[in-house]
Every structure is written in C-alpha cells, then in structure tokens.
Write a protein that holds these residues in place. Structure first.
Motif, mmCIF file in Angstrom:
data_model
loop_
_atom_site.group_PDB
_atom_site.id
_atom_site.type_symbol
_atom_site.label_atom_id
_atom_site.label_comp_id
_atom_site.label_asym_id
_atom_site.label_seq_id
_atom_site.Cartn_x
_atom_site.Cartn_y
_atom_site.Cartn_z
ATOM 1 N N CYS A 36 27.615 63.255 33.723
ATOM 2 C CA CYS A 36 26.960 63.303 32.410
ATOM 3 C C CYS A 36 27.820 62.458 31.474
ATOM 4 N N HIS A 128 23.826 70.996 34.786
ATOM 5 C CA HIS A 128 25.245 70.826 34.494
ATOM 6 C C HIS A 128 26.139 71.396 35.587
ATOM 7 N N ASP A 131 26.701 68.411 37.587
ATOM 8 C CA ASP A 131 27.668 67.523 36.934
ATOM 9 C C ASP A 131 29.097 68.006 37.169
ATOM 10 N N ARG A 191 20.441 60.874 35.730
ATOM 11 C CA ARG A 191 21.802 60.651 36.222
ATOM 12 C C ARG A 191 21.762 59.667 37.391
#
Length: 193
Positions: A36, A128, A131, A191
């Motif tokens: 990220c 996340h 990530d 991403r």
C-alpha cells in the motif's frame, strides 16, 4: 456470500488475523515499505488501529465521524496492545443485534450495519492484512474465507469503472496467474501483485 448472515464472526476473524500480524512485526521493521504505497509498516498499523476505532464509532453512532486517524504517541512495542484495545471496542460497538439493521451512512452510500460490516470493515481488514503480510514476508497463511468474502464485496461496491478522483483505490490491475484470493483482492483494489 449471503448478506443475510451475521458478519460479526468474520469481522472477529479479520481482527484476530490482523492482531496476529501486528504482534508478529519484529522490532526494527516498522519503517519497511508495504504494498500500500501510502503506508510503511508503522503507518499501516496506525491506520488499522485508527480504523478499528472509526469502525467502532460507526457502530456506536451510525455515521462516519471523520477521517481515520491513528492514535498518537504509541511506541512501536505498543501497537499490538493498542490494536487489541481498538478491536475490543469494535466488538462491543457491534455486539447488539439491532446494530446490524440500523442505517449507516458512509462515503459509498447508505446501507445497513450488516452490509457495512461486510463491505467496509471485513474488506478493509482483509485487504490490509495482505499488505502487512507481504511486508513481513508472509509469516503465516491468511484466512481464505475472509479473503473470498472481501473480494466478493470489493467487486460489488468497487466496480472497475468506479476509480479515480476521490476513490481510495487505484485502477484494477491484473492478478498473476495462480494468485490466491488475497492476491486477486489486492489486484482488484489497485495493488501491484
């Protein structure tokens, strides 16, 4: 996934998965980059902790209180405890079954608390988690069911054509052949996988 089901067990699993990842961050790795682009590890963990508090506030009030802000003054060795406190608040805020049917107003529209937990909280936490996991060298396998739920909701509320100014996700990118569900989710949210 059937949206008439209770999202709280998946939310608890998503928060537990993040808690495990945050506890696994070694000292000295908080300045490392993550997939990220806006966050290094420290900023991402702060965003996740602030996000859990913001998600709790929505459960408490039914509306977005403002931007997600990380708690201030948390030392690197205090992030696991800070996130645990935030996820406890999150669970308490959504414990009442009536919260699942209350109207919630968020930037992408008005929806039920149930749909918000799926489309906002579980999706955000799963994305996340990937990530943070990637930044840490994938210390353990991620929960595939969570990833599949998050991908389904991401495709529903963030269609490919809904990107650009004001949208916190980049254009959809192709996922490599054989990518797992988290890789496909990450690519869907812009991403590089």
């Amino acid at each position: 996934m059937d949206t008439t089901t209770d999202p709280r067990p998946l939310l608890a699993r998503a928060a537990q998965q993040l808690a495990r990842l945050i506890a696994a961050v070694p000292a000295g790795r908080y300045d490392d980059p993550t997939p990220c682009e806006d966050f290094d590890v420290r900023a991402l963990v702060g965003h996740l902790t602030g996000g859990a508090h913001a998600f709790a506030a929505i459960g408490e009030t039914g509306r977005v209180a403002g931007r997600i802000t990380p708690p201030e003054g948390v030392p690197d060795d205090g992030w696991a405890a800070a996130f645990d406190a935030a996820r406890a608040r999150l669970a308490a805020a959504w414990a009442d079954d009536a919260r699942l049917d209350m109207p919630v107003t968020v930037p992408w529209g008005a929806l039920s608390g149930r749909d918000y937990l799926f489309s906002g909280c579980v999706m955000e936490m799963a994305a996340h988690a990937w990530d943070l996991s990637r930044a840490l060298g994938d210390p353990f396998p991620l929960d595939e069911e969570l990833g599949a739920c998050a991908l389904e909701w991401a495709q529903r509320i963030m269609p490919a054509e809904r990107r650009g100014e004001g949208v916190p996700f980049g254009p959809v990118r192709p996922a490599p052949e054989g990518a797992d569900v988290y890789g496909r989710l990450a690519a869907w949210l812009g991403r590089e996988v």
